[in-house]
Design a protein around this motif. Structure first.
Motif, PDB file in Angstrom:
ATOM      1  N   ALA A  29       0.843  -1.183   0.000  1.00  0.00           N
ATOM      2  CA  ALA A  29       0.000   0.000   0.000  1.00  0.00           C
ATOM      3  C   ALA A  29       0.881   1.237   0.000  1.00  0.00           C
ATOM      4  O   ALA A  29       1.836   1.326   0.749  1.00  0.00           O
ATOM      5  CB  ALA A  29      -0.899  -0.004   1.233  1.00  0.00           C
ATOM      6  N   ASN A  75     -13.792  -6.005  -1.416  1.00  0.00           N
ATOM      7  CA  ASN A  75     -12.879  -4.900  -1.140  1.00  0.00           C
ATOM      8  C   ASN A  75     -12.399  -4.233  -2.437  1.00  0.00           C
ATOM      9  O   ASN A  75     -11.205  -4.035  -2.659  1.00  0.00           O
ATOM     10  CB  ASN A  75     -11.697  -5.372  -0.287  1.00  0.00           C
ATOM     11  CG  ASN A  75     -10.956  -4.216   0.354  1.00  0.00           C
ATOM     12  OD1 ASN A  75     -11.469  -3.106   0.445  1.00  0.00           O
ATOM     13  ND2 ASN A  75      -9.730  -4.464   0.773  1.00  0.00           N
ATOM     14  N   PHE A 106      -9.341   0.268  -7.034  1.00  0.00           N
ATOM     15  CA  PHE A 106      -8.667  -0.209  -5.836  1.00  0.00           C
ATOM     16  C   PHE A 106      -9.166  -1.622  -5.561  1.00  0.00           C
ATOM     17  O   PHE A 106     -10.368  -1.840  -5.419  1.00  0.00           O
ATOM     18  CB  PHE A 106      -9.003   0.661  -4.627  1.00  0.00           C
ATOM     19  CG  PHE A 106      -8.565   2.087  -4.758  1.00  0.00           C
ATOM     20  CD1 PHE A 106      -7.270   2.455  -4.436  1.00  0.00           C
ATOM     21  CD2 PHE A 106      -9.450   3.062  -5.185  1.00  0.00           C
ATOM     22  CE1 PHE A 106      -6.861   3.775  -4.545  1.00  0.00           C
ATOM     23  CE2 PHE A 106      -9.053   4.376  -5.306  1.00  0.00           C
ATOM     24  CZ  PHE A 106      -7.757   4.734  -4.980  1.00  0.00           C
ATOM     25  N   ASP A 109      -5.228  -3.355  -1.350  1.00  0.00           N
ATOM     26  CA  ASP A 109      -4.202  -2.313  -1.325  1.00  0.00           C
ATOM     27  C   ASP A 109      -3.613  -2.023  -2.699  1.00  0.00           C
ATOM     28  O   ASP A 109      -2.761  -1.151  -2.830  1.00  0.00           O
ATOM     29  CB  ASP A 109      -3.060  -2.715  -0.377  1.00  0.00           C
ATOM     30  CG  ASP A 109      -3.464  -2.597   1.074  1.00  0.00           C
ATOM     31  OD1 ASP A 109      -4.423  -1.854   1.361  1.00  0.00           O
ATOM     32  OD2 ASP A 109      -2.834  -3.254   1.915  1.00  0.00           O
ATOM     33  N   GLU A 110      -4.043  -2.743  -3.725  1.00  0.00           N
ATOM     34  CA  GLU A 110      -3.513  -2.530  -5.073  1.00  0.00           C
ATOM     35  C   GLU A 110      -4.324  -1.461  -5.802  1.00  0.00           C
ATOM     36  O   GLU A 110      -5.534  -1.397  -5.678  1.00  0.00           O
ATOM     37  CB  GLU A 110      -3.549  -3.833  -5.866  1.00  0.00           C
ATOM     38  CG  GLU A 110      -2.609  -4.887  -5.346  1.00  0.00           C
ATOM     39  CD  GLU A 110      -2.592  -6.125  -6.223  1.00  0.00           C
ATOM     40  OE1 GLU A 110      -2.735  -5.986  -7.460  1.00  0.00           O
ATOM     41  OE2 GLU A 110      -2.451  -7.215  -5.670  1.00  0.00           O
ATOM     42  N   VAL A 111      -3.621  -0.647  -6.568  1.00  0.00           N
ATOM     43  CA  VAL A 111      -4.253   0.406  -7.346  1.00  0.00           C
ATOM     44  C   VAL A 111      -3.929   0.176  -8.816  1.00  0.00           C
ATOM     45  O   VAL A 111      -2.777  -0.018  -9.187  1.00  0.00           O
ATOM     46  CB  VAL A 111      -3.725   1.800  -6.936  1.00  0.00           C
ATOM     47  CG1 VAL A 111      -4.345   2.878  -7.800  1.00  0.00           C
ATOM     48  CG2 VAL A 111      -3.974   2.060  -5.469  1.00  0.00           C
ATOM     49  N   ASN A 149     -10.766   6.324  -2.091  1.00  0.00           N
ATOM     50  CA  ASN A 149      -9.495   5.667  -1.816  1.00  0.00           C
ATOM     51  C   ASN A 149      -9.726   4.276  -1.252  1.00  0.00           C
ATOM     52  O   ASN A 149     -10.848   3.821  -1.160  1.00  0.00           O
ATOM     53  CB  ASN A 149      -8.633   6.534  -0.888  1.00  0.00           C
ATOM     54  CG  ASN A 149      -9.414   7.000   0.316  1.00  0.00           C
ATOM     55  OD1 ASN A 149     -10.148   6.235   0.917  1.00  0.00           O
ATOM     56  ND2 ASN A 149      -9.262   8.265   0.653  1.00  0.00           N
ATOM     57  N   LYS A 150      -8.621   3.666  -0.866  1.00  0.00           N
ATOM     58  CA  LYS A 150      -8.650   2.287  -0.402  1.00  0.00           C
ATOM     59  C   LYS A 150      -9.602   2.037   0.723  1.00  0.00           C
ATOM     60  O   LYS A 150      -9.953   2.710   1.545  1.00  0.00           O
ATOM     61  CB  LYS A 150      -7.258   1.834   0.030  1.00  0.00           C
ATOM     62  CG  LYS A 150      -6.260   1.977  -1.046  1.00  0.00           C
ATOM     63  CD  LYS A 150      -4.883   1.738  -0.496  1.00  0.00           C
ATOM     64  CE  LYS A 150      -3.956   2.609  -1.284  1.00  0.00           C
ATOM     65  NZ  LYS A 150      -2.746   2.901  -0.889  1.00  0.00           N
TER      66      LYS A 150
END
Length: 150
Positions: A29, A75, A106, A109-111, A149-150
């Motif tokens: 992250a 998620n 997202f 934690d990966e973007v 965001n995450k």
């Protein structure tokens, strides 16, 4: 002596390879891109990229969230933005303006960031390197701006 140096260098290279290979496929992250400056100090124009004296600013007044989805169970958060980027030369003069349509996704934690293809015929994944970087950074600025965001 030359043979010993070759062996030492090979050992060092092997260590670097082992450390690097161990991290392949793991994404940690990280914070979203944070602009360092703004055009004429105006927070409505954060810089997304600078190269060879040319700055690319995101025009936040033009930015819109076209679509936003969230799958809490898996998620996953996704947002599609439309926005303008203004290119400004070394003298601070606007030289051109481009409109973009970008998706940020997202997954945990990966973007991942994608650019709309011509005629909105699908998506092309962007990299945080090379000619993709301005649009990649802009998508992260927009995610932060719209609190996605995450």
């Amino acid at each position: 002596m030359k043979k010993i140096m070759q062996l030492v260098m090979m050992a060092v290279v092997a260590c670097f390879f082992a450390v690097g290979a161990g991290s392949v496929g793991q994404v940690e992250a990280t914070a979203l891109y944070t602009p360092a400056t703004y055009w004429n100090g105006n927070a409505n124009y954060p810089v997304a990229f600078t190269q060879a004296g040319v700055n690319r600013y995101v025009d936040l007044s033009s930015a819109k969230v076209e679509e936003q989805t969230e799958n809490v169970e898996d998620n996953i958060k996704t947002a599609i933005f439309t926005y303008d980027v203004i290119m400004v030369n070394e003298q601070g003069v606007e030289t051109s303006k481009f409109s973009y349509r970008t998706m940020i996704k997202f997954v945990g934690d990966e973007v991942s960031i994608f650019s709309a293809r011509r005629n909105n015929d699908g998506w092309a994944q962007l990299s945080d390197r090379s000619f993709d970087q301005p649009q990649y950074n802009a998508a992260q600025i927009l995610a932060e701006h719209f609190n996605i965001n995450k």
